[in-house]
Design an enzyme around this catalytic site. Sequence first.
Site, PDB file in Angstrom:
ATOM      1  N   HIS A  18       0.840  -1.197   0.000  1.00 43.29           N
ATOM      2  CA  HIS A  18       0.000   0.000   0.000  1.00 43.29           C
ATOM      3  C   HIS A  18       0.872   1.243   0.000  1.00 43.29           C
ATOM      4  CE1 HIS A  18       0.740   0.716   4.232  1.00 43.29           C
ATOM      5  NE2 HIS A  18       0.187  -0.428   4.596  1.00 43.29           N
ATOM      6  N   CYS A 125       0.572 -10.711  22.703  1.00 42.64           N
ATOM      7  CA  CYS A 125      -0.486 -10.292  21.769  1.00 42.64           C
ATOM      8  C   CYS A 125      -0.361 -11.139  20.511  1.00 42.64           C
ATOM      9  CB  CYS A 125      -0.380  -8.811  21.413  1.00 42.64           C
ATOM     10  SG  CYS A 125      -1.553  -8.372  20.099  1.00 42.64           S
ATOM     11  N   LYS A 306      -5.721   7.498   9.695  1.00 43.84           N
ATOM     12  CA  LYS A 306      -4.623   6.542   9.672  1.00 43.84           C
ATOM     13  C   LYS A 306      -4.849   5.522   8.550  1.00 43.84           C
ATOM     14  CE  LYS A 306      -2.480   3.691  12.880  1.00 43.84           C
ATOM     15  NZ  LYS A 306      -2.442   2.942  14.116  1.00 43.84           N
TER      16      LYS A 306
HETATM   17 ZN   LIG Z   1      -1.202  -6.298  19.143  1.00 41.51          ZN
END
Ligand SMILES: [Zn+2]
Length: 505
Positions: A18, A125, A306
């Site tokens: 992108h 995460c 964003k």
């Molecule tokens: Zn994360």
Amino acid sequence: MKKFFITTPIYYVNDKPHIGHTYTTVAADILSRFYRNGASTFFLTGTDEHGTKVCQSAQKQEVEVKKFCDEVAQNYQKTWKALDVNYDFFVRTTDKYHEEFVKLILTRLKDNGFLYEGEYEGLYCEGCEEFKSEKDLVSGCCPIHKTFPIKLKEKVWFFKLAQFQDKIFSHLGKDFVVLPQKREAELTSFLKNEKLHDVAISRPRDRVEWGIDLPWDNNQVIYVWIDALFNYLSGPLSSRGFNFSNKHWEDILEALNDFWPADIQLIGKDILRFHAVIWPALLLALGLPLPKRLFVHGFFTINGEKISKSLNNAVNPVDLKKEFGLAALRYYLFRDFSFGEDGDVSLENLVERYNADLADNIGNLLSRSLTLVQKYGALKQKIEFKKDEDLENLFRNFKFKEALEKINLLAREKNQLIDKEKPWALIKEAHQGKEFAIENNSQIKFEKILISTLETLLIISYYLKPFLPLEAEKIETAIKNLEPEIVFPKILLEDTITKKQDINK
Ligand SMILES: [Zn+2]
């Protein structure tokens, strides 16, 4: 002889190319085109292809993982080709040479006592594929993925990062410069105030299956980030067909001398710690010099938002090229805000900048001056080119915006000079003078204005060339042949707006 070595980060195949990737990659292209005048350069880019997320994406599309990687890597290569990005080598972390190299490096680190086995417990995460410290979390959530990390305890291998804290610090700002200055200051304060901890460099295979085996423990896979960092060494070596499997470390060091240390490593601010702490520590452990300069660019928003997959505004650069032309795209990305800072881009501004700077200022100067020459006769003096020290310095200091401003100022001054002096009137005066006075003042003045204008245009094309190679060449050819040409046809906003809405859909 050592090549001037420029790198981009390698891009994660979980994402399509992108405009954010385009920004970094075209910046590297601009720098390598600038430095190629006079030095032998090597420009490396590529794709980062391991990790759980890649597996998941492939599964979602019901494609075999390697095939999925092949397709995305190809998509990146095609995109860079379409955007006239002239890299020297495209490194892929799933290629055999890279995998072999990483295994060799990790074995060496272990043999030299920099790795040990231990237990890691932490908050992990899954989106980021990394452990988080409490400080990284916002209300207990990963700020990027907005999800709660899971508690994870596992047996892994560690790299002795902590022992490199002072060493990295002693190189920082000397043979290892981080730019812009504020990023180096950030890092200095981090290294001064926080204690570095050893980092896990492997993951259990049962959790992460898509990765490089730890050579001495096939229940462990090398952490994707560690694997990825070594592309900066495996890439240039394999570009030469270097075979890692039966080489001694000394042979590798000798071959690396032609490339390493990198002269410029371009990165985004999100990966600063990896590149300014872990990467230098790994290099020091291997006895290798640190990259000379790490340049950290900012991020931009599109119309205030964003860029993200979920917002679906991750504009495809090839679509932008089709819509506005490559010149407008490559030019605009570096025109509106300083390289290294954050900024906002909008497609309306892209068109405005192109028209105001390239069509109306530089393009106009070229066509009007060459039309005058064509209409009123040949020039007696030679048009000479001289480098502009000011612009050289701006390029060397990554001041792309400022360089483009200066280029435009040069063109504007000459346009104003032509408006004021009216060379077409001067030449008429000259022709009305005494028939045998071959040179009179008006003639001399006419010649002087046009020679200096064309010389300025040569400077402009020379420094525009890294940004717009094709158009700059057209300018040079037009001046050489003294043939007026429209290098920058105007973009009509009315024509593009409807199409633009399609792109944003
Ligand atoms: Zn994360």
